[in-house]
Design an enzyme around this catalytic site. Structure first.
Site, PDB file in Angstrom:
ATOM      1  N   ARG A 128     -21.087 -32.051  79.944  1.00 40.29           N
ATOM      2  CA  ARG A 128     -22.169 -32.482  78.987  1.00 40.29           C
ATOM      3  C   ARG A 128     -21.497 -32.769  77.908  1.00 40.29           C
ATOM      4  O   ARG A 128     -20.871 -33.816  77.595  1.00 40.29           O
ATOM      5  CB  ARG A 128     -23.001 -30.961  79.156  1.00 40.29           C
TER       6      ARG A 128
ATOM      7  N   SER B 109     -28.501 -23.653  82.099  1.00 40.56           N
ATOM      8  CA  SER B 109     -29.263 -22.528  82.714  1.00 40.56           C
ATOM      9  C   SER B 109     -29.524 -21.352  81.560  1.00 40.56           C
ATOM     10  O   SER B 109     -30.607 -21.148  81.683  1.00 40.56           O
ATOM     11  CB  SER B 109     -28.444 -21.993  83.618  1.00 40.56           C
TER      12      SER B 109
ATOM     13  N   LYS C 190     -21.175 -11.946  84.553  1.00 42.37           N
ATOM     14  CA  LYS C 190     -21.886 -12.748  83.653  1.00 42.37           C
ATOM     15  C   LYS C 190     -23.387 -11.999  83.907  1.00 42.37           C
ATOM     16  O   LYS C 190     -24.110 -12.584  83.022  1.00 42.37           O
ATOM     17  CB  LYS C 190     -21.926 -14.319  84.340  1.00 42.37           C
TER      18      LYS C 190
ATOM     19  N   HIS D 209     -28.229 -29.961  87.269  1.00 41.46           N
ATOM     20  CA  HIS D 209     -27.227 -29.585  88.351  1.00 41.46           C
ATOM     21  C   HIS D 209     -27.806 -30.445  89.515  1.00 41.46           C
ATOM     22  O   HIS D 209     -26.986 -31.025  90.377  1.00 41.46           O
ATOM     23  CB  HIS D 209     -27.643 -28.206  88.913  1.00 41.46           C
TER      24      HIS D 209
HETATM   25  P1  ADP Z   1     -24.405 -23.466  83.304  1.00 40.71           P
HETATM   26  O1  ADP Z   1     -23.275 -23.680  82.499  1.00 40.71           O
HETATM   27  O2  ADP Z   1     -25.550 -24.309  82.821  1.00 40.71           O
HETATM   28  O3  ADP Z   1     -24.630 -21.955  83.303  1.00 40.71           O
HETATM   29  P2  ADP Z   1     -23.274 -23.576  85.634  1.00 40.71           P
HETATM   30  O4  ADP Z   1     -22.079 -22.784  85.545  1.00 40.71           O
HETATM   31  O5  ADP Z   1     -23.968 -23.351  86.921  1.00 40.71           O
HETATM   32  O6  ADP Z   1     -24.456 -23.929  84.595  1.00 40.71           O
HETATM   33  O7  ADP Z   1     -22.778 -25.093  86.023  1.00 40.71           O
HETATM   34  C1  ADP Z   1     -21.978 -25.567  87.166  1.00 40.71           C
HETATM   35  C2  ADP Z   1     -21.632 -26.769  86.815  1.00 40.71           C
HETATM   36  O8  ADP Z   1     -22.546 -27.993  86.527  1.00 40.71           O
HETATM   37  C3  ADP Z   1     -20.566 -27.353  85.658  1.00 40.71           C
HETATM   38  O9  ADP Z   1     -19.718 -28.144  86.037  1.00 40.71           O
HETATM   39  C4  ADP Z   1     -21.544 -27.711  84.527  1.00 40.71           C
HETATM   40  O10 ADP Z   1     -20.860 -28.536  83.715  1.00 40.71           O
HETATM   41  C5  ADP Z   1     -22.491 -28.524  85.381  1.00 40.71           C
HETATM   42  N1  ADP Z   1     -23.571 -28.713  84.844  1.00 40.71           N
HETATM   43  C6  ADP Z   1     -24.534 -27.751  84.232  1.00 40.71           C
HETATM   44  N2  ADP Z   1     -25.680 -28.227  83.811  1.00 40.71           N
HETATM   45  C7  ADP Z   1     -25.518 -29.600  83.554  1.00 40.71           C
HETATM   46  C8  ADP Z   1     -26.170 -30.867  83.003  1.00 40.71           C
HETATM   47  N3  ADP Z   1     -27.326 -30.639  82.286  1.00 40.71           N
HETATM   48  N4  ADP Z   1     -25.647 -32.065  83.108  1.00 40.71           N
HETATM   49  C9  ADP Z   1     -24.327 -32.281  83.866  1.00 40.71           C
HETATM   50  N5  ADP Z   1     -23.171 -31.020  84.091  1.00 40.71           N
HETATM   51  C10 ADP Z   1     -24.039 -29.970  84.388  1.00 40.71           C
END
Ligand code: ADP
Length: 164
Positions: free
Chosen positions: A95, A133, A41, A17
């Site tokens: 990703r 996460s 969630k 993030h």
């Molecule tokens: P997660 O999917 O890990 O629970 P979030 O819902 O908080 O995370 O994700 C928020 C945004 O951050 C999304 O667009 C997700 O694709 C992006 N994101 C999360 N982790 C990464 C990462 N390691 N590399 C690139 N983008 C990421």
């Protein structure tokens, strides 16, 4: 003044993030990090805890760019949140291909609801790309070492959470 909205659950914020936040700052003048309340969630960290962790992490980025960073919890539709905060760009991290299908649908549907908002996809540095996460929580819960995936402060918060 270009405002971007970077939405997510951030349960908790990871180095993936933070990498996306840093890259977003290079593209917008004001970046709003939208923290989804996401009761469904069943987040590990409360909204207040997630917001506090994000604020602590972005405090360290502030000197690095002129972009104003704000943290904004939201529970409504993403496009409504974007309108509320005055954002015209949605920042999303991509990703592996696994993210693509969901993101593809989101862009398609959001665009039909509001054509004025553009979505921008960013990729994190190679070593941060696999970080999720969900897996960080799983590893930490089983006493594994997540220090390559989160900052020391978030690592401590995870340890405290799982020792409760
Ligand atoms: P997660 O999917 O890990 O629970 P979030 O819902 O908080 O995370 O994700 C928020 C945004 O951050 C999304 O667009 C997700 O694709 C992006 N994101 C999360 N982790 C990464 C990462 N390691 N590399 C690139 N983008 C990421």
């Amino acid at each position: 003044m270009r405002t971007g909205l970077y939405p997510g659950t951030f349960d908790p914020i990871t180095l993936g993030h933070i990498d996306i936040i840093r890259r977003s700052c290079a593209l917008v003048d004001r970046l709003v990090i939208g923290v989804a309340i996401n009761r469904d969630k069943g987040p590990l960290f409360s909204l207040e805890e997630r917001v506090a962790m994000i604020e602590a992490e972005v405090a360290g980025l502030k000197g690095a760019s002129a972009t104003v960073i704000e943290v904004h919890p939201f529970e409504n539709l993403l496009i409504d949140c974007a309108r509320d905060v005055g954002a015209t760009i949605l920042m999303r991290g991509l990703r592996a291909v696994a993210d693509f299908e969901y993101e593809y649908q989101m862009v398609g549907m959001n665009r039909q609801m509001d054509a004025s908002i553009e979505t921008v996809f960013l990729m994190a540095e190679a070593q941060y790309q696999p970080i999720a996460s969900k897996l960080v929580k799983e590893i930490s819960r089983l006493n594994g070492d997540v220090s390559k995936f989160v900052t020391p402060a978030v690592n401590e918060a995870l340890k405290r959470k799982f020792s409760d």
